[in-house]
Write a protein that holds these residues in place. Structure first.
Motif, PDB file in Angstrom:
ATOM      1  N   VAL A  99     -17.166 -19.395  -3.527  1.00 29.19           N
ATOM      2  CA  VAL A  99     -17.911 -19.647  -4.760  1.00 29.19           C
ATOM      3  C   VAL A  99     -17.762 -18.438  -5.676  1.00 29.19           C
ATOM      4  N   ARG A 145     -13.428 -22.433  -4.739  1.00 28.06           N
ATOM      5  CA  ARG A 145     -13.561 -23.881  -4.648  1.00 28.06           C
ATOM      6  C   ARG A 145     -14.467 -24.383  -5.765  1.00 28.06           C
ATOM      7  N   VAL A 146     -15.511 -23.607  -6.069  1.00 27.37           N
ATOM      8  CA  VAL A 146     -16.408 -23.947  -7.172  1.00 27.37           C
ATOM      9  C   VAL A 146     -16.739 -22.690  -7.970  1.00 27.37           C
ATOM     10  N   ALA A 165     -23.120 -27.839  -5.171  1.00 33.83           N
ATOM     11  CA  ALA A 165     -21.677 -27.876  -5.385  1.00 33.83           C
ATOM     12  C   ALA A 165     -20.897 -28.026  -4.081  1.00 33.83           C
ATOM     13  N   GLU A 194     -11.384 -26.914  -7.598  1.00 32.22           N
ATOM     14  CA  GLU A 194     -12.390 -26.048  -8.202  1.00 32.22           C
ATOM     15  C   GLU A 194     -13.189 -26.850  -9.222  1.00 32.22           C
ATOM     16  N   LYS A 195     -14.487 -26.676  -9.206  1.00 37.25           N
ATOM     17  CA  LYS A 195     -15.315 -27.307 -10.232  1.00 37.25           C
ATOM     18  C   LYS A 195     -16.393 -26.332 -10.640  1.00 37.25           C
ATOM     19  N   GLN A 196     -16.879 -26.522 -11.857  1.00 35.75           N
ATOM     20  CA  GLN A 196     -17.938 -25.646 -12.362  1.00 35.75           C
ATOM     21  C   GLN A 196     -19.234 -26.412 -12.340  1.00 35.75           C
ATOM     22  N   VAL A 197     -20.305 -25.741 -11.859  1.00 36.29           N
ATOM     23  CA  VAL A 197     -21.615 -26.388 -11.810  1.00 36.29           C
ATOM     24  C   VAL A 197     -22.660 -25.519 -12.473  1.00 36.29           C
TER      25      VAL A 197
END
Length: 197
Positions: A99, A145-146, A165, A194-197
């Protein structure tokens, strides 16, 4: 092979240790900080290592500390801000639930005043912070990953964002301090996504 349930990366002052300790409590697991490992092993602050032996020597210590922590620790692990500069460290992080905690320079100023206790920020700290981030941001992004922004969020809110996430099983907040349940990770999603939260 054992591995940490969460690895936190990001710039100095972003709150990896604060968030990591809270996150470990919510997961009913242990927290470890690779910088703290170095300080304990060397018996002196990181700033002293920088001054006395230079950044190259510190990065060698850091590489070894991170490798050991990744091999030994199954809880929440926080890495020093510059750990991702090492290619072998980035390779070890491949496929792990990493993260990236982000913040903008304005937030960094609010949180720490960019004080000179940080060896790499001793001269013109605001400008140095920006330069460090330009050099490191793509490495953080590559291993993550995030991505979880921390600006204007409490550490507790950041913890919730990380848990959501990665879809990790929580120990209820009121039980986190008393529980011995190690917690189990849920489906952490597809590695490398990968994602943004």
């Amino acid at each position: 092979m054992s591995a940490p349930v969460v690895v936190l990366v990001g710039p100095m002052g972003v709150g990896k240790s604060t968030v990591g300790e809270l996150l470990a409590a919510r997961l009913g697991t242990a927290f470890r900080d690779s910088d703290a490992d170095i300080v304990a092993a060397q018996g002196r602050p990181i700033s002293d290592i920088f001054v006395d032996q230079g950044e190259t020597h510190f990065r060698e210590l850091e590489r070894a500390a991170v490798r050991a922590a990744l091999a030994e620790h199954t809880g929440v692990l926080a890495l020093g801000g510059g750990a991702v500069l090492d290619a072998s460290t980035r390779e070890l992080l491949t496929g792990l639930p990493v993260v990236y905690l982000t913040m903008e320079v304005g937030e960094a100023v609010k949180r720490s005043g960019l004080n000179t206790a940080r060896p790499l920020l001793a001269v013109n700290p605001r400008q140095q912070w920006k330069l460090l981030m330009e050099a490191r941001r793509h490495h953080y992004t590559d291993v993550a990953r995030v991505v979880v922004p921390t600006d204007d969020r409490t550490p507790e809110a950041v913890v919730e964002a990380v848990l959501d996430a990665l879809r990790l099983k929580r120990v209820p907040a009121q039980e986190a301090d008393q529980s011995d349940d190690p917690g189990t990770p849920g489906d952490p999603g597809t590695p490398g996504k990968e994602k943004q939260v």
